[in-house]
Design an enzyme around this catalytic site. Structure first.
Site: not given
Lengths: 637, 463
Positions: B109, B185, B264
């Site tokens: 989102t 992510t 990440k």
């Protein structure tokens, strides 16, 4: 002046009633109502949603800073919450000061919460029980939006623990709406223009908030009820004490007014004056609303157009405006037809209606060098009359119509004009819903638009917490009596009224309760004497609370066994003076009497006291004073 | 009556039975009379993952509480107040002078609205919805959106990578100033690598973006990331597959990371994405893109690019640990895996007991590549005997390719050929920086807290 603008309501023309000059009947006439939201920090080792240590503050040190902004999120109606919108308009750069000893990535909003601190939750449940609240079956963590930046996430994690309880107040009950557990916010360091700075050490500290109904009818009652709630929790030992550990929000309304929340009042002693002044302010605004209505002014017919008048005032003799213009400020003017005579109406001591406008300009448009506005009809020198005439012409109004001038960065000046218009329109509705800040002089100022229930939503990061029956039962069993119950109990035990009141809310209560359990009819010490000993600061005792209980137990055992006199306890230095046997006492008495000077005062009582005064230092604590006096009397005969 | 009754959404036995008996469906305004006193509020739907024992009540103050069903003696129903989920839209303004940017959604989102009554986060994705929550976008471009998938990023896989690549290629061929891909992510760097291989020589920027703090919260990084990504797509001269996420944790600027060198690196920090063993392509803020280097593929004004959307998913990534047993490798071979990427220790090592298994893998035709679990630095298998022995068993060193990138690339290479030489050529020929000839001195800067000069730097800069 045009007679249409003569003010009819005498309230708006006279000095406001001084604090202390109104009776309960006067407040009743005003329709004064007050409720409290009492905040107290729970006494815990750690913060509420992370493992940072609780209660460590350092106002002089930080290791790092981060910069954030707050962005309002939309509700399902597609509208920003009122406060949210206002905070967004202010577009503040928010800087957080971080001390690595007291802050982790959770407070920085760079990590999700850890599970709620169980110690804090248990203590909050404990206080809820003391307030007789209905304890929930499942605790739901809720997010309450705050866009002022005081919490880096933009919301406070909070949860209801109990609802609907009552506490006795005089001959009636005060209704407690709810108690919630929540994380404390940052401490504000500064807020100038578009820059706001917060310190984060207090952030995340576990708090309870106890919310009352608006049951308080006078400013004094508000303070007294606050004291009862504060003392209840403090006496339980479940909350922190000391400066900064407690503060309250105070809600005030009068007839025709609205619920106004005065935030963050640190001292309960400030509450009466603050609530008195807020009642006056609301009464004034109600009067202004009626006056505007009488004049036919409505929100719709207030013209919202501001005018850039920088070129008119760019060489003004008014120093502060000239200085701002020289620095590139835009000066804007807005006329308020129909407000003749009202901007000067008193709203609080030393404060007029004009401050309502100035406050909005300061907070929302971030124009905070004061004065931040001037008005044409003000009785102080500002622009020249020629300049005001030209400003008035630009606005298209006659010279008796008040024209407000603001200055600042172009965008800020426009925001200021918009806010002035919004505030003027709100004046036709009476008292706008706001949260206000307490000022040191007992007045209050605008802080932000009052947020509604709309800003609450469930926290998706943490599941609901089921409160198991045995957990609740264990907490309930650990709770002692409430102060008012203690007082009744003390009186029943024969403790005098004043002493009972003091002991009921004193931290020595636990010790008293433990020790009093050992008293019997046959002991040589009464409950009253015990309470008196424990509360008398001149009575020697171990400094540490840990050592206190064994010391008192030993002492009382000696007193109960009859080997030490109760008054001996006062005279203990290194050790307790042993009670003398009657033979020893009589011998010591006779030795002491021998050294009493011969020239005694006249009069039986005076003579007795004179002898007592001479011989007691040697006998004090070892022989009962009563016995010594009886011997003196007997000898005198 | 079914436990999945919409009128009693989320409630299960025994609470469901109680609510049905008392005729108190969700959205009822009620007083619950319990053994512990009365509770007044609105009955909300119950989360499917929560226990079956509690009624969720929203109080007038906006708080929610749970009340255990067996403490409820009776329920007084006083009315009904249903939430509606309408998301208002405002038409995204069209400005012929502004560039066209296409936003593809895969499931993260990027923007959302909150339903305060239920706490539900409603994704905002259509241009109108986006405009309603991030109006700044209209100052940058004319935006069109297309939802490709609605999955959490851990559920993105080869099918979604290939589908996304095809959709992006089709859009670029139609002519667009830039592409933004909204993505969760967690695996954004896997998808970034996949798109880097499947979409080569793009004439326009392809910018991946997401958020570390969900967009329903005032402190979210989502809006700033989306604005930065959109500005990059619309205006950047760097026409590569990039990840655009927060640089520091402060609201200062975004970094543009090459899709093959990004990873990440923190489970929750805003500044979680880092370029490893190299420096980022540049930074982006409200003033536009500032490149840190010149060796990027520049924007062109044609509509040409190479689409090569293939993938053989019989590939595994094995994170080596001491005492690993050979059966870990054996089971992969036995199950028909065609490629194995090992994240080895140090310069690229595994223990001796694995040797027979690696021999077996080679005999079975399995392609085995070595990367380093240190993440920074090169595989160098000549330094120690172990490395030389492993190469003797057919293990190919993959230079400084990140393990996840090597996993994606091996699947992509095996999608094209199973000939060991061809595969090795694909693997060791850099498409766009997944292996580099040199590691600059500033490609490895993990500042160590506590060092006085680092602390001084941190206190002087908002990071």
């Amino acid at each position: 002046m045009d007679t249409r603008y003569a003010i009819a309501d005498p309230w708006l023309l006279q000095p406001l009633p001084l604090f202390g000059s109104l009776t309960p009947a006067d407040y009743d006439h005003l329709g004064f109502m007050c409720g409290l939201e009492v905040h107290q920090q729970l006494l815990t080792q750690r913060k509420l949603f992370c493992r940072c240590p609780a209660g460590q503050y350092n106002k002089d040190h930080h290791d790092a800073e981060i910069l954030r902004h707050m962005r309002p999120t939309l509700s399902e109606m597609g509208e920003y919450d009122g406060t949210a919108l206002m905070e967004f308009k202010t577009r503040k750069n928010i800087t957080y000061l971080l001390d690595r000893k007291t802050v982790c990535t959770y407070e920085m909003d760079d990590a999700p919460p850890f599970e709620i601190d169980d110690e804090a939750l248990d203590r909050a449940i404990g206080v809820s029980m003391l307030l007789d609240l209905n304890i929930v079956g499942e605790v739901h963590i809720t997010r309450k939006q705050y866009l002022d930046g005081s919490i880096p996430t933009g919301f406070q994690r909070t949860a209801i623990i109990g609802t609907d309880g009552d506490i006795p107040f005089g001959d009636r009950m005060i209704h407690i709406r709810a108690l919630s557990i929540e994380e404390d916010s940052c401490r504000e360091v500064s807020d100038r223009g578009h820059e706001r700075v917060y310190r984060t050490d207090r952030l995340g500290m576990p708090l309870i908030e106890t919310v009352t109904d608006p049951d308080m009818k006078t400013p004094d009652e508000a303070m007294e009820v606050g004291q009862i709630i504060r003392r209840l929790a403090r006496a339980s030992g479940l909350v922190r004490t000391g400066s900064g550990a407690g503060r309250q929000d105070v809600n005030v309304s009068v007839t025709g007014g609205t619920r106004i929340e005065i935030k963050g009042v640190a001292s309960l002693r400030a509450v009466p004056r603050l609530t008195h002044n807020e009642a006056l302010r609301q009464r004034s605004l109600v009067g202004i609303k009626a006056e505007l209505a009488r004049r036919g002014i409505t929100a719709e017919n207030i013209d919202g157009t501001g005018h850039d008048v920088t070129s008119i005032v760019n060489s003004t003799a008014c120093k502060f405006i000239r200085k701002a213009v020289d620095k590139g400020a835009t000066v804007m003017a807005i006329a308020l037809p129909g407000f003749q005579g009202l901007l000067q109406a008193p709203t609080q001591p030393r404060t007029t209606f004009l401050k309502e406008f100035s406050d909005r300009v300061r907070v929302i448009a971030c124009i905070d060098d004061l004065p931040n506005l001037v008005v044409s009809t003000e009785d102080v020198p500002t622009l020249s009359s020629g300049e005001w005439d030209r400003v008035g012409k630009t606005c298209g109004v006659d010279h008796d119509v008040p024209v407000i001038l603001v200055w600042g960065r172009e965008q800020d000046a426009q925001t200021a004009i918009n806010e002035i218009v919004i505030r003027a329109r709100e004046a036709t509705q009476g008292v706008p819903e706001e949260t206000r800040q307490a000022l040191d002089d007992g007045t209050n100022g605008f802080e932000r638009v009052l947020p509604g229930a709309d800003r609450m939503y469930p926290d998706t990061d943490l599941p609901p917490i089921r409160l198991e029956d045995d957990r609740v039962a264990t907490i309930r069993a650990s709770l002692g009596l409430r102060p008012w119950e203690r007082e009744v109990h003390l009186r029943e035990m024969g403790v005098g009224a004043d002493l009972a009141e003091r002991m009921s809310r004193h931290r020595a209560w636990d010790l008293f309760e433990t020790l009093a359990g050992d008293l019997t009819d046959k002991t040589f010490i009464s409950a009253h004497q015990l309470a008196s000993l424990l509360l008398d600061r001149s009575c020697p005792r171990p400094a540490s609370r840990l050592a206190a209980e064994p010391w008192w137990r030993e002492t009382l055992a000696a007193v109960q066994a009859g080997s030490v006199l109760p008054e001996g306890v006062w005279h203990a230095e290194d050790e307790l003076p042993a009670k003398m046997s009657e033979t020893e006492a009589r011998a010591a008495f006779e030795a002491a009497v021998a050294s009493v000077p011969a020239d005694k005062p006249v009069g039986e009582r005076q003579c007795e006291d004179f002898i007592m005064g001479h011989i007691m230092p040697a006998l004090r604590g070892k022989v009962a004073g009563r016995l010594v006096r009886s011997w003196i009397r007997k000898d005198a005969k | 009556m079914s436990d999945h009754n919409e009128d009693y959404k989320g409630y299960r036995t025994p609470t469901l039975g109680l609510l049905q008996k008392e005729a108190a469906p969700v959205w009822s305004q009620v007083v619950l009379h319990t053994t512990g006193g009365d509770f007044t509020g609105l009955i909300l739907p119950r989360s499917e993952t929560a226990d079956a024992d509690h009624i969720v009540l929203k109080l007038d103050t906006g708080y929610n509480i749970g009340v255990r069903w067996d403490t409820v003696q009776s329920i007084t129903v006083n009315g009904r107040k249903e939430a509606n989920y309408q998301i208002p839209e405002k038409a995204f303004p069209f400005d012929p002078k502004k560039p066209r940017v296409k936003l593809f959604g895969t499931g993260g989102t990027i923007a959302s609205r909150l339903d305060y009554r239920t706490g539900a986060v409603i994704p905002a994705f259509s241009p109108g919805e986006l405009y309603g929550s991030v109006p700044e976008l209209a100052d940058i471009c004319n935006m069109e959106t297309e939802k490709l998938y609605g999955v959490f990023s851990e559920n993105m896989g080869p099918e979604e990578w290939m589908g996304t690549a095809r959709a992006v290629a089709a859009e670029i061929e139609k002519g667009v100033a830039g592409i933004v891909v909204g993505h969760g992510t967690d695996t954004m760097h896997h998808t970034a690598a996949a798109l880097s291989f499947m979409l080569q020589d793009s004439p326009v920027p392809i910018v991946m973006v997401g958020s570390q703090r969900s967009s329903d919260r005032p402190s979210s990084d989502a809006a700033i990331n989306l604005i930065n990504a959109t500005r990059t797509a619309a205006t950047s001269d760097i026409a590569e597959v990039m990840v655009c996420m927060f640089g520091p944790t402060s609201d200062e600027y975004g970094l543009l990371h090459r899709g093959t060198r990004v990873r990440k690196m923190h489970s929750s920090y805003r500044s979680t994405f880092r370029t490893l063993s190299d420096i980022p392509l540049g930074k982006i803020d409200e003033n536009g893109v500032a490149p840190f280097r010149q060796d990027y593929n520049p924007r062109r004004d044609d509509n040409q690019l190479k689409l090569n959307a293939v993938f053989d998913d019989r590939v595994s990534l094995v994170y080596y640990y001491p005492n690993m047993k050979p059966d870990v490798i054996d089971s992969l071979v036995d199950n028909g895996y065609q490629g194995i990427v090992i994240a080895g220790t140090g310069l690229g090592h595994v223990n001796k007991p694995l040797y027979p298994a690696l021999d077996r893998a080679r005999k079975a035709g399995v392609h085995v590549y070595m990367t380093v679990q240190t993440l920074w630095g090169y595989v160098q298998m000549y330094v120690y005997e172990t490395g030389r022995e492993l190469m003797g068993k057919g293990v190919v060193p993959a230079a400084n390719m990140l393990p996840e990138v090597a996993y994606v690339k091996l699947g992509w290479a095996l999608g094209q050929s199973h000939d060991p030489e061809v595969v090795q050529k694909i693997m060791l020929t850099a498409v766009n920086g997944e292996t580099t000839d040199r590691e600059p001195y500033n490609g490895y800067l993990v500042l160590q807290g506590g060092i006085p000069e680092v602390e001084e730097f941190i206190s002087a800069h908002r990071r």
